[in-house]
Design a protein around this motif. Structure first.
Motif, PDB file in Angstrom:
ATOM      1  N   GLU A 120       5.445   3.548   0.104  1.00 49.97           N
ATOM      2  CA  GLU A 120       6.432   4.533  -0.370  1.00 49.97           C
ATOM      3  C   GLU A 120       5.733   5.845  -0.722  1.00 49.97           C
ATOM      4  O   GLU A 120       4.744   5.866  -1.437  1.00 49.97           O
ATOM      5  CB  GLU A 120       7.151   3.977  -1.600  1.00 49.97           C
ATOM      6  CG  GLU A 120       8.285   4.835  -2.090  1.00 49.97           C
ATOM      7  CD  GLU A 120       9.486   4.815  -1.164  1.00 49.97           C
ATOM      8  OE1 GLU A 120      10.175   5.855  -1.088  1.00 49.97           O
ATOM      9  OE2 GLU A 120       9.728   3.781  -0.517  1.00 49.97           O
ATOM     10  N   GLY A 121       6.247   6.953  -0.175  1.00 48.98           N
ATOM     11  CA  GLY A 121       5.716   8.272  -0.489  1.00 48.98           C
ATOM     12  C   GLY A 121       4.501   8.689   0.333  1.00 48.98           C
ATOM     13  O   GLY A 121       4.012   9.800   0.166  1.00 48.98           O
ATOM     14  N   GLU A 122       4.008   7.820   1.213  1.00 43.37           N
ATOM     15  CA  GLU A 122       2.843   8.140   2.036  1.00 43.37           C
ATOM     16  C   GLU A 122       3.267   8.661   3.401  1.00 43.37           C
ATOM     17  O   GLU A 122       4.278   8.230   3.940  1.00 43.37           O
ATOM     18  CB  GLU A 122       2.025   6.868   2.327  1.00 43.37           C
ATOM     19  CG  GLU A 122       0.966   6.527   1.383  1.00 43.37           C
ATOM     20  CD  GLU A 122       0.137   5.333   1.862  1.00 43.37           C
ATOM     21  OE1 GLU A 122      -1.054   5.318   1.533  1.00 43.37           O
ATOM     22  OE2 GLU A 122       0.659   4.416   2.521  1.00 43.37           O
ATOM     23  N   THR A 123       2.446   9.538   3.959  1.00 40.57           N
ATOM     24  CA  THR A 123       2.594   9.876   5.372  1.00 40.57           C
ATOM     25  C   THR A 123       1.837   8.812   6.175  1.00 40.57           C
ATOM     26  O   THR A 123       1.034   8.053   5.617  1.00 40.57           O
ATOM     27  CB  THR A 123       1.992  11.254   5.683  1.00 40.57           C
ATOM     28  OG1 THR A 123       0.572  11.186   5.480  1.00 40.57           O
ATOM     29  CG2 THR A 123       2.620  12.345   4.826  1.00 40.57           C
ATOM     30  N   ARG A 124       2.059   8.792   7.459  1.00 43.37           N
ATOM     31  CA  ARG A 124       1.303   7.846   8.287  1.00 43.37           C
ATOM     32  C   ARG A 124      -0.187   8.166   8.246  1.00 43.37           C
ATOM     33  O   ARG A 124      -1.012   7.269   8.245  1.00 43.37           O
ATOM     34  CB  ARG A 124       1.817   7.861   9.727  1.00 43.37           C
ATOM     35  CG  ARG A 124       3.204   7.254   9.806  1.00 43.37           C
ATOM     36  CD  ARG A 124       3.360   6.362  10.969  1.00 43.37           C
ATOM     37  NE  ARG A 124       4.778   6.146  11.206  1.00 43.37           N
ATOM     38  CZ  ARG A 124       5.251   5.081  11.790  1.00 43.37           C
ATOM     39  NH1 ARG A 124       4.447   4.158  12.236  1.00 43.37           N
ATOM     40  NH2 ARG A 124       6.537   4.938  11.976  1.00 43.37           N
ATOM     41  N   GLU A 125      -0.535   9.448   8.234  1.00 44.73           N
ATOM     42  CA  GLU A 125      -1.951   9.821   8.170  1.00 44.73           C
ATOM     43  C   GLU A 125      -2.579   9.343   6.864  1.00 44.73           C
ATOM     44  O   GLU A 125      -3.698   8.812   6.864  1.00 44.73           O
ATOM     45  CB  GLU A 125      -2.120  11.332   8.317  1.00 44.73           C
ATOM     46  CG  GLU A 125      -3.571  11.746   8.306  1.00 44.73           C
ATOM     47  CD  GLU A 125      -3.772  13.227   8.571  1.00 44.73           C
ATOM     48  OE1 GLU A 125      -4.767  13.769   8.047  1.00 44.73           O
ATOM     49  OE2 GLU A 125      -2.959  13.841   9.289  1.00 44.73           O
ATOM     50  N   GLN A 126      -1.878   9.508   5.756  1.00 41.26           N
ATOM     51  CA  GLN A 126      -2.395   9.024   4.472  1.00 41.26           C
ATOM     52  C   GLN A 126      -2.562   7.504   4.494  1.00 41.26           C
ATOM     53  O   GLN A 126      -3.562   6.973   3.992  1.00 41.26           O
ATOM     54  CB  GLN A 126      -1.462   9.439   3.327  1.00 41.26           C
ATOM     55  CG  GLN A 126      -1.471  10.925   3.048  1.00 41.26           C
ATOM     56  CD  GLN A 126      -0.320  11.362   2.133  1.00 41.26           C
ATOM     57  OE1 GLN A 126       0.745  10.736   2.100  1.00 41.26           O
ATOM     58  NE2 GLN A 126      -0.535  12.443   1.398  1.00 41.26           N
ATOM     59  N   ALA A 127      -1.602   6.820   5.076  1.00 44.86           N
ATOM     60  CA  ALA A 127      -1.689   5.356   5.180  1.00 44.86           C
ATOM     61  C   ALA A 127      -2.875   4.942   6.047  1.00 44.86           C
ATOM     62  O   ALA A 127      -3.580   3.982   5.717  1.00 44.86           O
ATOM     63  CB  ALA A 127      -0.392   4.789   5.744  1.00 44.86           C
ATOM     64  N   ALA A 128      -3.095   5.661   7.139  1.00 47.40           N
ATOM     65  CA  ALA A 128      -4.227   5.339   8.023  1.00 47.40           C
ATOM     66  C   ALA A 128      -5.542   5.457   7.257  1.00 47.40           C
ATOM     67  O   ALA A 128      -6.411   4.570   7.333  1.00 47.40           O
ATOM     68  CB  ALA A 128      -4.223   6.260   9.236  1.00 47.40           C
ATOM     69  N   ARG A 129      -5.709   6.537   6.511  1.00 47.42           N
ATOM     70  CA  ARG A 129      -6.943   6.739   5.722  1.00 47.42           C
ATOM     71  C   ARG A 129      -7.095   5.660   4.645  1.00 47.42           C
ATOM     72  O   ARG A 129      -8.176   5.115   4.439  1.00 47.42           O
ATOM     73  CB  ARG A 129      -6.929   8.119   5.075  1.00 47.42           C
ATOM     74  CG  ARG A 129      -7.137   9.250   6.048  1.00 47.42           C
ATOM     75  CD  ARG A 129      -7.161  10.601   5.327  1.00 47.42           C
ATOM     76  NE  ARG A 129      -7.252  11.691   6.271  1.00 47.42           N
ATOM     77  CZ  ARG A 129      -8.384  12.059   6.869  1.00 47.42           C
ATOM     78  NH1 ARG A 129      -9.503  11.421   6.609  1.00 47.42           N
ATOM     79  NH2 ARG A 129      -8.385  13.065   7.732  1.00 47.42           N
ATOM     80  N   ARG A 130      -6.013   5.353   3.930  1.00 47.17           N
ATOM     81  CA  ARG A 130      -6.057   4.345   2.866  1.00 47.17           C
ATOM     82  C   ARG A 130      -6.386   2.972   3.432  1.00 47.17           C
ATOM     83  O   ARG A 130      -7.270   2.272   2.937  1.00 47.17           O
ATOM     84  CB  ARG A 130      -4.730   4.304   2.101  1.00 47.17           C
ATOM     85  CG  ARG A 130      -4.689   3.220   1.012  1.00 47.17           C
ATOM     86  CD  ARG A 130      -3.315   3.093   0.363  1.00 47.17           C
ATOM     87  NE  ARG A 130      -2.220   3.006   1.312  1.00 47.17           N
ATOM     88  CZ  ARG A 130      -1.908   1.916   2.024  1.00 47.17           C
ATOM     89  NH1 ARG A 130      -2.631   0.804   1.917  1.00 47.17           N
ATOM     90  NH2 ARG A 130      -0.872   1.930   2.847  1.00 47.17           N
ATOM     91  N   GLU A 131      -5.682   2.586   4.477  1.00 44.74           N
ATOM     92  CA  GLU A 131      -5.911   1.272   5.078  1.00 44.74           C
ATOM     93  C   GLU A 131      -7.326   1.159   5.624  1.00 44.74           C
ATOM     94  O   GLU A 131      -7.973   0.123   5.481  1.00 44.74           O
ATOM     95  CB  GLU A 131      -4.880   1.000   6.188  1.00 44.74           C
ATOM     96  CG  GLU A 131      -3.498   0.689   5.674  1.00 44.74           C
ATOM     97  CD  GLU A 131      -3.369  -0.718   5.101  1.00 44.74           C
ATOM     98  OE1 GLU A 131      -4.219  -1.590   5.398  1.00 44.74           O
ATOM     99  OE2 GLU A 131      -2.402  -0.951   4.353  1.00 44.74           O
ATOM    100  N   LEU A 132      -7.818   2.216   6.270  1.00 44.58           N
ATOM    101  CA  LEU A 132      -9.179   2.201   6.797  1.00 44.58           C
ATOM    102  C   LEU A 132     -10.184   1.980   5.666  1.00 44.58           C
ATOM    103  O   LEU A 132     -11.090   1.151   5.776  1.00 44.58           O
ATOM    104  CB  LEU A 132      -9.477   3.502   7.537  1.00 44.58           C
ATOM    105  CG  LEU A 132     -10.833   3.568   8.220  1.00 44.58           C
ATOM    106  CD1 LEU A 132     -10.940   2.546   9.345  1.00 44.58           C
ATOM    107  CD2 LEU A 132     -11.069   4.982   8.763  1.00 44.58           C
TER     108      LEU A 132
END
Length: 167
Positions: free
Chosen positions: A50-62
């Motif tokens: 919630e509240g994340e962009t896909r790019e932010q999610a990619a960085r976090r998950e990585l």
């Protein structure tokens, strides 16, 4: 990971095609918790919170899955819809694959979730050649071919829509 309820939209997922200076790709080795003999390789990534962009999610998950935080995230290379059973659930996902470049090749799995600790056995850097002769299951399907095209031609002008995968 989240579960899709009937009538709900696909789970939004961001994945990273992470390449090192030698153009090796980093993949995680996973398995079905209820059937450890059922294994496959896959790119780092996961659900958008919630509240994340896909790019932010990619960085976090990585960072969570690999410990790698020094990454130049590039364009979205590919998109795919997939549906598969895992850990007693059906997962319906809309996945975006970002290009990532890093010089940081040491990995750390300390950020894995409880489910990842139960279903991921490790990580490995693969050359395109190694991937093309592998007899193991790799997702997305045709990854060796997709990687070869990426390395030969560079990123596509617009994301390539991959065939849906339903397992």
């Amino acid at each position: 990971m989240g579960e899709r309820r009937p009538g709900s939209p696909e789970r939004r997922v961001a994945r990273v095609v992470l390449l090192d200076p030698e153009d090796r790709i980093l993949l995680l080795h996973g398995f079905e918790p209820a059937d450890p003999e059922s294994t496959w390789w896959f790119t780092p990534g996961g659900g958008v919170e919630e509240g994340e962009t896909r790019e932010q999610a990619a960085r976090r998950e990585l960072a969570e899955e690999t410990g790698i935080t020094d990454v130049r995230l590039g364009p979205v290379l590919w998109r795919r819809s997939c549906s598969f059973p895992f850990d007693g659930r059906r997962w319906d996902q809309d996945e975006w694959y970002f290009l990532g470049r890093t010089t940081q090749t040491r990995t750390d799995t300390g950020g894995h979730t409880e489910l990842e600790r139960r279903s991921v056995t490790g990580l490995r850097w693969w050359t395109c050649e190694e991937l093309s002769v592998a007899h193991e299951t790799v997702y997305p399907i045709r990854l060796a071919e997709l990687l070869r095209t990426l390395l030969d031609e560079g990123p596509p002008e617009t994301p390539v829509i991959l065939a849906s995968e339903i397992v």
